[in-house]
Structures are given as structure tokens and as C-alpha cells.
Design an enzyme around this catalytic site. Structure first.
Site, mmCIF file in Angstrom:
data_model
loop_
_atom_site.group_PDB
_atom_site.id
_atom_site.type_symbol
_atom_site.label_atom_id
_atom_site.label_comp_id
_atom_site.label_asym_id
_atom_site.label_seq_id
_atom_site.Cartn_x
_atom_site.Cartn_y
_atom_site.Cartn_z
ATOM 1 N N CYS A 1 -4.803 8.064 8.679
ATOM 2 C CA CYS A 1 -4.201 7.686 9.965
ATOM 3 C C CYS A 1 -4.535 8.550 11.170
ATOM 4 O O CYS A 1 -4.735 8.012 12.257
ATOM 5 C CB CYS A 1 -2.693 7.581 9.809
ATOM 6 S SG CYS A 1 -2.274 6.206 8.725
ATOM 7 N N GLY B 1 0.816 -1.216 0.000
ATOM 8 C CA GLY B 1 0.000 0.000 0.000
ATOM 9 C C GLY B 1 0.841 1.254 0.000
ATOM 10 O O GLY B 1 1.976 1.276 -0.502
ATOM 11 N N LEU C 1 1.746 6.191 17.982
ATOM 12 C CA LEU C 1 0.409 6.748 18.246
ATOM 13 C C LEU C 1 0.532 8.159 18.818
ATOM 14 O O LEU C 1 -0.225 9.061 18.450
ATOM 15 C CB LEU C 1 -0.365 5.858 19.228
ATOM 16 C CG LEU C 1 -0.734 4.451 18.755
ATOM 17 C CD1 LEU C 1 -1.527 3.727 19.839
ATOM 18 C CD2 LEU C 1 -1.548 4.497 17.470
HETATM 19 P P1 NAD Z 1 -3.044 0.362 2.548
HETATM 20 O O1 NAD Z 1 -4.460 -0.023 2.761
HETATM 21 O O2 NAD Z 1 -2.688 1.315 1.454
HETATM 22 O O3 NAD Z 1 -2.177 -0.974 2.275
HETATM 23 C C1 NAD Z 1 -2.295 -2.142 3.004
HETATM 24 C C2 NAD Z 1 -2.211 -3.318 2.038
HETATM 25 O O4 NAD Z 1 -2.145 -4.529 2.792
HETATM 26 C C3 NAD Z 1 -3.430 -3.447 1.107
HETATM 27 O O5 NAD Z 1 -3.012 -3.365 -0.245
HETATM 28 C C4 NAD Z 1 -4.008 -4.830 1.455
HETATM 29 O O6 NAD Z 1 -4.517 -5.526 0.331
HETATM 30 C C5 NAD Z 1 -2.778 -5.539 2.016
HETATM 31 N N1 NAD Z 1 -3.103 -6.689 2.848
HETATM 32 C C6 NAD Z 1 -4.016 -6.800 3.863
HETATM 33 N N2 NAD Z 1 -3.985 -8.038 4.386
HETATM 34 C C7 NAD Z 1 -3.034 -8.739 3.713
HETATM 35 C C8 NAD Z 1 -2.524 -10.065 3.798
HETATM 36 N N3 NAD Z 1 -3.001 -10.934 4.703
HETATM 37 N N4 NAD Z 1 -1.566 -10.453 2.943
HETATM 38 C C9 NAD Z 1 -1.078 -9.578 2.012
HETATM 39 N N5 NAD Z 1 -1.507 -8.317 1.890
HETATM 40 C C10 NAD Z 1 -2.472 -7.880 2.727
HETATM 41 O O7 NAD Z 1 -2.497 0.899 3.934
HETATM 42 P P2 NAD Z 1 -1.259 1.900 4.178
HETATM 43 O O8 NAD Z 1 -1.715 3.310 4.044
HETATM 44 O O9 NAD Z 1 -0.075 1.428 3.410
HETATM 45 O O10 NAD Z 1 -1.029 1.652 5.741
HETATM 46 C C11 NAD Z 1 -0.500 0.435 6.225
HETATM 47 C C12 NAD Z 1 -0.151 0.600 7.697
HETATM 48 O O11 NAD Z 1 0.850 1.619 7.835
HETATM 49 C C13 NAD Z 1 -1.321 1.062 8.572
HETATM 50 O O12 NAD Z 1 -1.193 0.457 9.828
HETATM 51 C C14 NAD Z 1 -1.104 2.555 8.695
HETATM 52 O O13 NAD Z 1 -1.641 3.061 9.904
HETATM 53 C C15 NAD Z 1 0.402 2.654 8.725
HETATM 54 N N6 NAD Z 1 0.948 3.924 8.235
HETATM 55 C C16 NAD Z 1 0.438 4.530 7.121
HETATM 56 C C17 NAD Z 1 1.000 5.718 6.638
HETATM 57 C C18 NAD Z 1 0.477 6.406 5.404
HETATM 58 O O14 NAD Z 1 0.976 7.476 5.083
HETATM 59 N N7 NAD Z 1 -0.482 5.859 4.687
HETATM 60 C C19 NAD Z 1 2.127 6.257 7.285
HETATM 61 C C20 NAD Z 1 2.632 5.606 8.421
HETATM 62 C C21 NAD Z 1 2.037 4.434 8.888
HETATM 63 C C1 UGA Z 2 0.732 11.866 8.893
HETATM 64 C C2 UGA Z 2 2.018 12.195 9.664
HETATM 65 O O1 UGA Z 2 2.460 13.498 9.272
HETATM 66 C C3 UGA Z 2 3.099 11.153 9.376
HETATM 67 O O2 UGA Z 2 4.246 11.437 10.168
HETATM 68 C C4 UGA Z 2 2.569 9.772 9.715
HETATM 69 O O3 UGA Z 2 3.532 8.785 9.397
HETATM 70 C C5 UGA Z 2 1.302 9.518 8.929
HETATM 71 O O4 UGA Z 2 0.315 10.545 9.224
HETATM 72 C C6 UGA Z 2 0.643 8.223 9.252
HETATM 73 O O5 UGA Z 2 0.849 7.645 10.300
HETATM 74 O O6 UGA Z 2 -0.139 7.830 8.375
HETATM 75 P P1 UGA Z 2 -0.121 12.189 6.409
HETATM 76 O O7 UGA Z 2 -1.455 11.901 7.003
HETATM 77 O O8 UGA Z 2 0.298 11.423 5.212
HETATM 78 O O9 UGA Z 2 1.027 11.956 7.506
HETATM 79 O O10 UGA Z 2 -0.021 13.737 6.023
HETATM 80 P P2 UGA Z 2 0.159 15.081 6.898
HETATM 81 O O11 UGA Z 2 1.111 15.945 6.204
HETATM 82 O O12 UGA Z 2 0.414 14.796 8.309
HETATM 83 O O13 UGA Z 2 -1.281 15.756 6.762
HETATM 84 C C7 UGA Z 2 -2.418 15.203 7.391
HETATM 85 C C8 UGA Z 2 -3.595 16.146 7.215
HETATM 86 O O14 UGA Z 2 -3.419 17.324 7.979
HETATM 87 C C9 UGA Z 2 -3.808 16.612 5.790
HETATM 88 O O15 UGA Z 2 -5.187 16.653 5.503
HETATM 89 C C10 UGA Z 2 -3.213 18.002 5.785
HETATM 90 O O16 UGA Z 2 -3.734 18.819 4.775
HETATM 91 C C11 UGA Z 2 -3.591 18.472 7.161
HETATM 92 N N1 UGA Z 2 -2.734 19.552 7.698
HETATM 93 C C12 UGA Z 2 -1.399 19.346 7.870
HETATM 94 C C13 UGA Z 2 -3.305 20.762 8.061
HETATM 95 O O17 UGA Z 2 -4.532 20.968 7.932
HETATM 96 N N2 UGA Z 2 -2.508 21.754 8.568
HETATM 97 C C14 UGA Z 2 -1.172 21.567 8.753
HETATM 98 O O18 UGA Z 2 -0.504 22.508 9.243
HETATM 99 C C15 UGA Z 2 -0.613 20.340 8.401
#
Ligand code: NAD
Ligand code: UGA
Length: 455
Positions: free
Chosen positions: A272, A10, A217
Site C-alpha cells: 500500500c 484478501g 491516502l
Molecule cells: P488483496 O489483493 O489481498 O485482496 C483483494 C481480493 O479481491 C482478491 O482476493 C481478489 O480476487 C478479489 N477481487 C477482485 N475483484 C473482485 C470481484 N469483482 N469480485 C470478487 N472478488 C474480487 O488486497 P488487500 O490487501 O486485501 O487490499 C484490498 C484493499 O484494501 C486495497 O484497496 C488496499 O489498498 C486496501 N488496504 C489494504 C491493507 C493491507 O494491509 N493489505 C490495509 C488497508 C487498506
Molecule cells: C500500513 C499502515 O501502517 C496501515 O495503517 C495501513 O492501513 C496499511 O499500510 C495499508 O493501507 O495497507 P502495513 O503496510 O501493513 O500497514 O505495515 P506497516 O507496519 O505500516 O509497515 C510498512 C513497511 O514499513 C514495512 O516494510 C515495515 O517494515 C516498514 N517500517 C515500518 C519501517 O521500515 N520502519 C518503521 O519504523 C515502521
């Protein structure tokens, strides 16, 4: 050479593994997913996510030492390190519904690793998880009768979408948590060795497992809290004639507060912040800390208030009715430079305006397909138009909801001419030149600033 596997292709799995593959050419990196469409996209010229710099990085490494596959079982068997990056959404059923993390994908992955392993492995928690999840993972994995031992290490990801490649290449810090046992410390060192190929050692922090899980978190809660705090102040600015940009600048110059992440907006979105804060709230409730739970929950409530307030302001400015009026949403991605629309405030605004029977047009350079999918049945009542000029023509109002820089560079004189008068602009990101729009004839409403209106 080591075999590195990432389960979950993802927004995190794809970019993080592309960077590891590029920085560690000696290792073989495989990213697997059960979603065949997603894997096919990772193997194609149209990657499933838009992220600046990602196309080049994937092109440089794919089929050299970076591979995408749906053969989860086979690759588990071959792996030395398994990063687990599956989704951990908010639970929608049963105990903790609406707050707790839904760990079903997580547990399925643990059992799948166990079923397909014939050698010991280091399992890395990359997904964001409740504190003490590593314990459950260890328990499942080490319940085997083959004498196999699995180390579980926590390595939460801090990248932000839109800057994922840059954040991975140059992180503020990398966090690795492990057990204080000889085997746990060896596993931790092995992960340190991967990152230290490109990250200075002083930026790689090592802690115990629970500190690492909780720090992720807590970091998201603190970041979201800053946005809710400045958004709360923006509401007061609108009542008092103060300007939230000036207030943010003034308070951000205090080095103890700092200037970043103080942009008042229509609200924070993304997959997130809300999920992780609610997860934190649930953990606090679980441990009987109801005051702490209420404190953090207010960050989410303030965000919902800010979205609702934005729509109320639109309604009252537009003579308390938008029924039948064409309203154009500039941007639907939850932030600039991403195609991701998960929990985007633009979708909340869109749904609220549809309730009011407005005719909605959405324009966005990268996020229209995701918006269409996220809106489900409501998408039938929305027009999706990639060209912002065509989208705005005939509209009563523009609501700017994503801070894409190209929105600030459009020819607003031409846009003004094409709109119904009086023409309104609601800038939910404070990126437009409000005074010059006002001079062109627009009635301009920004976040946390006095409105500029002609009547
Ligand atoms: P996502 O939904 O984009 O990707 C997750 C993927 O895992 C999906 O493609 C799904 O099909 C796959 N999946 C689920 N179960 C599976 C299995 N059993 N085997 C193989 N594949 C499987 O999610 P994401 O945004 O990449 O987030 C993943 C994790 O990382 C979450 O816990 C999220 O909180 C954390 N995270 C996300 C971000 C971000 O910017 N999106 C940043 C930091 C942390
Ligand atoms: C956020 C954190 O910044 C990452 O460090 C973390 O890894 C990630 O969540 C996660 O765990 O998924 P992200 O959600 O990708 O990253 O993007 P951000 O830049 O944090 O923005 C989040 C939201 O807040 C957006 O809608 C953005 O437009 C808004 N935002 C951000 C504001 O409204 N004001 C700001 O000053 C900053």
C-alpha cells in the site's frame, strides 16, 4: 439481524470480517471472492494469509455467522450492507500508468452489485481509493431504472498486516464518511452501529465523503514519510559516525514527534505505501499541484534510494564482487508476522544481487511460498530454505531483511563457524546485537551506524 457481505477475501476482507463476525454475533457475515483457490483456503485449516490470532478467530466464527463463498451474485442479492474490499493496484497501462489507481476491479464490482440487487443497499468503500471515487460508485449504482437507491459510505481501513486482528479489535480510530443528506446520514449511522458494538463511540469519527477518502491516502503518506525521513538521516549517520538509533530516540522523545515509526530500515514495503503515495501524487498532478506532487513523490524515491544503497554497501564491503558467492537473505516478508511479500524490500535486494550473479538463498518462517511466486522466473535461480542454519551454511554473507524476532535469537556462533570467512552480516532492520556479532568474528554493517569491521 443484518446480512453483511464483503466482496474481496484478501488481507483486508478476511481479517476485518472475521472480527466483525466475532464482535457482532447477531449479524450474518459472508465474504466472497472470484478467486476459488483463496476461498477454498479460507474454508480450510490453512488460511491463505498468516496473521497472528486470525486462525483462532476464524475457527470460532466460521460456519456459525461467518461464511466464505465464490457465489458473488447470490450473496449480493441477499445483502443489506456490502463492504467492497477488492484490490486497487497501480495502473500499468494508458493514462496515469505507474501512478494512478487501476479502478477496473472496482467498477466491475459496482456493476455486479447493480445487476444483482432487487433491494436498496448500503455500499461501503473499504478499499483505498482516489478522492471522489464514491461519486463514480454512486453514479453507476443509482443509474438503475428500478427505483432502487444505494447509499455509498467511505470506511477506509487502517489496520497493518502482522497486527491486523489487534488493530481491528482495538483501533486508534474508525473513520466513516458519508453524504450530508438524510439518507447518507442514516447509512453512516448504520455503519457506526456496527462498529460501536466494540469500539468506544469517541473513537468513531464521522466526516464528509471526500475527507474520509483523502484521510486514508494522507495517513499512509505521513507514515511512509516518517520512514523515508529517518532513512534519509541514516545515510547521513553512516557518513558522519552518528548512530541512527540514538538520533531516532533523541528526536522521538519530543512529544510533538513521538517515538513510533522511526525505525530506520532497508526500506518500507507492503502493497500500500508506494501505491497510495503514487495515487496521491497522481491526484495532485491531475489538479495541477505539481509542487505538492513532487514533495510526496520524493518519499517513494527516497525509499528506492535506500534499497539501492543497501545493495551498494554490500557490494563495496564484499570487495566489489558477489558473483558466484552464496548470500543468505534472512527474511523475505515485507515486515515481521506476515506471509505477505508484496513490494518487499527483500525482493528488490534479491533481484539486485541476482543481477550481480550472486547465489541467493532465502529463509523465512512464513513467506517462502509467496516469495517464490513473486520472483517468477527469477525463483529458479534462488534456493528457498526454511531452516536458517542450513540457509546460512557455506554463505559469504547474511543480509537480514525482515525483523522476525527469531532471527535475533539464533546461535550466531554456530552460524559463524558454518560460513565462509570473512563472514559478513548486513542488518537491514537493526535488530541484531552488532557488538556481540563483531566479537564472534563477523564484519557487521547496520543501517545508519558505523560498520564494525576487522580489517
Ligand atoms: P488483496 O489483493 O489481498 O485482496 C483483494 C481480493 O479481491 C482478491 O482476493 C481478489 O480476487 C478479489 N477481487 C477482485 N475483484 C473482485 C470481484 N469483482 N469480485 C470478487 N472478488 C474480487 O488486497 P488487500 O490487501 O486485501 O487490499 C484490498 C484493499 O484494501 C486495497 O484497496 C488496499 O489498498 C486496501 N488496504 C489494504 C491493507 C493491507 O494491509 N493489505 C490495509 C488497508 C487498506
Ligand atoms: C500500513 C499502515 O501502517 C496501515 O495503517 C495501513 O492501513 C496499511 O499500510 C495499508 O493501507 O495497507 P502495513 O503496510 O501493513 O500497514 O505495515 P506497516 O507496519 O505500516 O509497515 C510498512 C513497511 O514499513 C514495512 O516494510 C515495515 O517494515 C516498514 N517500517 C515500518 C519501517 O521500515 N520502519 C518503521 O519504523 C515502521
Amino acid at each position: 439481524m443484518a446480512n453483511i457481505l464483503c466482496i474481496g477475501a484478501g488481507y483486508v476482507g478476511g481479517p476485518t470480517m472475521a472480527v466483525i463476525a466475532q464482535k457482532c454475533p447477531q449479524h450474518r457475515v459472508v465474504v466472497v471472492d472470484i478467486n476459488e483457490v483463496r476461498i477454498a483456503a479460507w474454508q480450510s485449516d490453512h488460511l491463505p494469509i498468516y496473521e497472528p490470532g486470525l486462525d483462532d478467530m476464524v475457527r470460532a466464527t466460521r460456519n456459525k455467522n461467518l461464511f466464505f463463498s465464490t457465489e458473488v451474485d447470490r450473496h449480493i442479492a441477499e445483502a443489506d450492507f456490502i463492504f467492497v474490499s477488492v484490490n486497487t493496484p497501480t495502473k500499468t497501462f494508458g493514462q496515469g500508468a505507474g501512478k494512478a489507481a487501476d479502478l477496473q476491479y472496482w467498477e466491475k464490482t459496482a456493476r455486479q452489485i447493480l445487476r444483482n440487487s432487487t433491494t436498496p443497499k448500503i455500499v461501503v468503500e473499504k478499499s483505498t481509493l482516489p478522492v471522489r471515487t464514491a461519486e463514480a460508485m454512486e453514479h453507476i449504482l443509482n443509474s438503475n431504472s428500478d427505483g432502487l437507491y444505494f447509499d455509498v459510505v467511505s470506511n477506509p481501513e487502517f489496520l497493518a498486516e502482522g497486527t491486523a486482528v489487534r488493530d481491528m479489535e482495538n483501533p486508534d480510530r474508525v473513520l466513516i464518511g458519508a453524504r450530508d443528506t438524510p439518507s447518507g446520514q442514516r447509512a453512516m449511522q448504520a455503519i457506526v452501529d456496527i462498529y460501536s458494538q466494540w469500539v468506544p463511540r469517541e473513537r468513531i469519527i464521522t466526516t464528509n465523503l471526500w475527507s474520509s477518502e483523502l484521510s486514508k491516502l494522507a495517513a499512509n503518506a505521513f507514515l511512509a514519510q516518517r520512514i523515508s525521513s529517518i532513512n534519509a538521516i541514516s545515510a547521513l549517520c553512516e557518513k558522519t559516525g552518528a548512530n541512527v538509533n540514538e538520533v531516532a530516540h533523541a528526536i522521538g522523545m519530543d512529544s510533538r514527534i513521538g517515538p513510533r515509526f522511526l525505525n530506520a530500515s532497508v526500506g518500507f514495503g507492503g502493497s500500500c505505501f508506494k501505491k497510495d503515495i503514487l495515487n496521491l501524487v497522481y491526484l495532485c498532478e491531475y489538479y495541477g499541484l505539481s509542487e505538492v506532487a513532487d514533495y510526496w513523490e520524493q518519499v517513494v524515491k527516497m525509499n528506492e534510494y535506500q534499497e539501492a544503497r543497501f545493495v551498494s554497501n554490500m557490494l563495496s564491503a564484499m570487495f566489489n564482487t558477489v558473483a558466484g558467492k552464496r548470500i543468505t537473505l534472512f527474511g523475505v516478508a515485507f515486515k515481521a508476522n506476515t506471509s505477505d511479500t508484496r513490494e518487499s524490500p527483500a525482493l528488490a535486494v534479491c533481484r539486485a544481487l541476482l543481477e550481480e550473479r550472486a547465489e541467493i538463498v532465502i529463509t523465512d518462517s512464513h513467506a517462502l511460498d509467496n516469495a517464490r511466486a513473486d520472483l517468477g522466473a527469477d525463483a529458479r535461480r534462488v534456493t528457498f530454505e526454511p531452516d536458517p542454519y542450513a540457509a546460512a551454511a557455506g554463505a559469504y554473507a547474511i543480509a537480514l531483511l525482515t525483523e522476525w524476532s527469531y532471527f535475533a535469537e539464533l546461535d550466531y556462533q554456530a552460524i559463524y563457524k558454518s560460513m565462509v570467512k570473512p563472514a559478513f552480516v548486513f542488518d537491514g532492520r537493526n535488530i541484531l546485537d552488532h557488538r556481540s556479532l563483531f566479537k564472534m568474528g563477523f564484519d557487521v554493517y547496520a543501517i545508519g551506524k558505523p560498520p564494525l569491521v576487522h580489517f
